[in-house]
Design an enzyme around this catalytic site. Structure first.
Site, short mmCIF file in Angstrom:
data_model
loop_
_atom_site.label_atom_id
_atom_site.label_comp_id
_atom_site.label_asym_id
_atom_site.label_seq_id
_atom_site.Cartn_x
_atom_site.Cartn_y
_atom_site.Cartn_z
N GLU A 1 -55.26 -7.60 -77.59
CA GLU A 1 -56.66 -7.34 -77.97
C GLU A 1 -56.69 -5.93 -78.55
OE1 GLU A 1 -59.33 -6.99 -74.59
OE2 GLU A 1 -60.96 -7.92 -75.71
N SER B 1 -57.72 -0.74 -69.63
CA SER B 1 -58.35 -2.03 -69.31
C SER B 1 -59.83 -2.02 -69.64
CB SER B 1 -58.20 -2.33 -67.81
OG SER B 1 -56.87 -2.56 -67.48
N ASN C 1 -61.79 -7.94 -70.48
CA ASN C 1 -61.99 -7.45 -69.12
C ASN C 1 -63.45 -7.34 -68.70
OD1 ASN C 1 -59.41 -7.46 -68.26
ND2 ASN C 1 -58.96 -5.39 -68.95
N HIS D 1 -54.84 -3.27 -76.17
CA HIS D 1 -54.87 -3.84 -74.82
C HIS D 1 -53.83 -4.95 -74.73
CE1 HIS D 1 -57.13 -6.26 -71.57
NE2 HIS D 1 -56.28 -5.43 -71.02
P1 NAD Z 1 -49.71 1.48 -62.76
O1 NAD Z 1 -50.47 2.05 -61.62
O2 NAD Z 1 -48.66 0.45 -62.49
O3 NAD Z 1 -49.00 2.66 -63.59
C1 NAD Z 1 -49.66 3.81 -64.03
C2 NAD Z 1 -48.62 4.89 -64.26
O4 NAD Z 1 -49.24 6.04 -64.85
C3 NAD Z 1 -47.96 5.38 -62.94
O5 NAD Z 1 -46.55 5.23 -63.02
C4 NAD Z 1 -48.38 6.84 -62.87
O6 NAD Z 1 -47.42 7.68 -62.26
C5 NAD Z 1 -48.56 7.16 -64.34
N1 NAD Z 1 -49.30 8.40 -64.58
C6 NAD Z 1 -50.38 8.88 -63.90
N2 NAD Z 1 -50.75 10.07 -64.40
C7 NAD Z 1 -49.87 10.36 -65.40
C8 NAD Z 1 -49.72 11.46 -66.28
N3 NAD Z 1 -50.53 12.51 -66.23
N4 NAD Z 1 -48.70 11.43 -67.19
C9 NAD Z 1 -47.85 10.37 -67.25
N5 NAD Z 1 -47.95 9.30 -66.43
C10 NAD Z 1 -48.95 9.29 -65.52
O7 NAD Z 1 -50.80 0.92 -63.77
P2 NAD Z 1 -50.61 -0.15 -64.95
O8 NAD Z 1 -50.95 -1.50 -64.43
O9 NAD Z 1 -49.32 0.07 -65.64
O10 NAD Z 1 -51.82 0.29 -65.90
C11 NAD Z 1 -51.67 1.31 -66.85
C12 NAD Z 1 -52.81 1.22 -67.84
O11 NAD Z 1 -52.75 -0.07 -68.49
C13 NAD Z 1 -54.19 1.30 -67.18
O12 NAD Z 1 -55.07 1.96 -68.03
C14 NAD Z 1 -54.56 -0.16 -67.01
O13 NAD Z 1 -55.92 -0.34 -66.92
C15 NAD Z 1 -53.98 -0.75 -68.29
N6 NAD Z 1 -53.67 -2.19 -68.26
C16 NAD Z 1 -53.16 -2.78 -67.14
C17 NAD Z 1 -52.84 -4.14 -67.17
C18 NAD Z 1 -52.23 -4.83 -65.98
O14 NAD Z 1 -52.15 -6.07 -65.97
N7 NAD Z 1 -51.77 -4.12 -64.98
C19 NAD Z 1 -53.03 -4.88 -68.36
C20 NAD Z 1 -53.53 -4.22 -69.50
C21 NAD Z 1 -53.85 -2.87 -69.43
#
Ligand code: NAD
Length: 288
Positions: A154, A121, A192, A142
């Site tokens: 993005e 993000s 973001n 993204h």
């Molecule tokens: P989330 O908390 O739902 O999921 C994150 C996952 O990563 C968890 O299942 C966790 O167990 C896993 N994880 C942690 N350490 C790990 C490792 N060492 N190896 C493998 N897996 C591991 O978060 P999310 O919303 O899915 O976000 C994930 C990424 O995407 C982040 O960087 C976030 O900023 C980005 N993002 C999120 C959104 C959104 O709307 N939620 C949108 C775009 C980008």
């Protein structure tokens, strides 16, 4: 024949689930890796529910069943399977200390030619690339949430990202039925840097008791024509992810305008993470 057949997806949370489902539904083989079997089982169930739900709205009886889609995804806690990936999309928790370790592992396991797309993000793509020995093959991708429904991405060009990697990433997105807007690297990128400040400020407004949750969202929807208000959007993204992202911006720019709202911190500590936990600013009967 698709140019890229096998894609590694790291992180099976909100975004990893959406990316894996989208990839499998567009004919890719997926290797989905997370840290525990419980998380992977939850991801499997989510994908099953999502595909089934989509099926209700599809007139096309040829549409693939949840089992067909799940058969294209290998769920594992073992990073070693990622040695078969031609392209990797990383979606782990928005914490630099975690991501840093993940990229070191990926760099050691994946073939040299495999490109890494960071679905972060806010973290700088140049910073992510610096912990690998393949900075030219690291790009920011993204995705928007929910991934299968959002046609635009993005894309972020890191300092060393090559034109070849940008082209590969564009092809990968085209295979997924998506287009992209390419921007230069800077923490938070375009989306973001604006959105996280907006959401954080909306939470300050709530903390200051200027208006209710519903009123804040309604102003954005009815006055500006936004589909969702900032607090509904925060629940969709995940309040933990919002907090981590604003902390990344604060640390990256050393600018106090990115200080996280105390109410946001308190809600995250209380486990009110939004839709995925069943409660955030609103309550959800069907957490995802
Ligand atoms: P989330 O908390 O739902 O999921 C994150 C996952 O990563 C968890 O299942 C966790 O167990 C896993 N994880 C942690 N350490 C790990 C490792 N060492 N190896 C493998 N897996 C591991 O978060 P999310 O919303 O899915 O976000 C994930 C990424 O995407 C982040 O960087 C976030 O900023 C980005 N993002 C999120 C959104 C959104 O709307 N939620 C949108 C775009 C980008």
């Amino acid at each position: 024949m698709r140019e890229i057949q096998t894609v590694g997806v790291v992180g099976a949370g909100v975004m990893g689930i959406g990316v894996s489902q989208n990839l499998a539904q567009t004919g890719h083989q997926v290797i989905l890796v997370d840290v525990s079997e419980d998380i992977l089982n939850h991801a499997k169930q989510e994908i099953r529910n999502n595909v089934r739900f989509q099926g209700f709205f599809q007139k096309n009886s040829e549409a693939e069943s949840p089992d067909d889609i799940l058969n294209k995804i290998k769920f594992s806690t073992n990073y070693k399977f990622l040695e078969d990936a031609e392209f990797v999309v990383e979606n782990v928790t928005e914490k630099w200390d975690l991501k840093k370790e993940v990229y070191a592992q990926l760099d050691a396991i994946c073939p040299e030619k495999t490109a890494f797309a960071a679905n972060t993000s806010a973290i700088s793509i140049t910073r992510i690339a610096s912990v690998t020995k393949r900075a030219t093959r690291v790009v920011g991708m993204h995705f928007m949430n929910p991934v299968p429904m959002k046609p635009m991405v993005e894309m972020i060009r890191g300092h060393h990202t090559s034109d070849e990697t940008i082209e590969t990433a564009k092809k990968m997105l085209a295979q997924m039925g998506k287009e992209c807007i390419i921007v230069n690297d800077s923490p938070g990128f375009v989306s973001n840097r604006v959105l996280m400040l907006t959401i954080n400020e909306a939470i300050f407004i709530l903390q200051d008791q200027v208006a209710s949750i519903e009123e804040v969202d309604k102003i954005f929807k009815t006055c500006f024509g936004h589909k969702m208000g900032p607090l509904e959007t925060a629940d969709l993204i995940g309040l933990d992810t919002i907090l981590f992202s604003i902390e990344v911006l604060y640390e990256s720019f050393n600018d106090s305008k990115y200080r996280p709202c105390p109410l946001l911190k308190k809600m995250v500590d209380a486990g009110l993470h939004g839709r995925k936990s069943g409660k955030g600013f609103y309550a959800y009967s069907n957490p995802n």
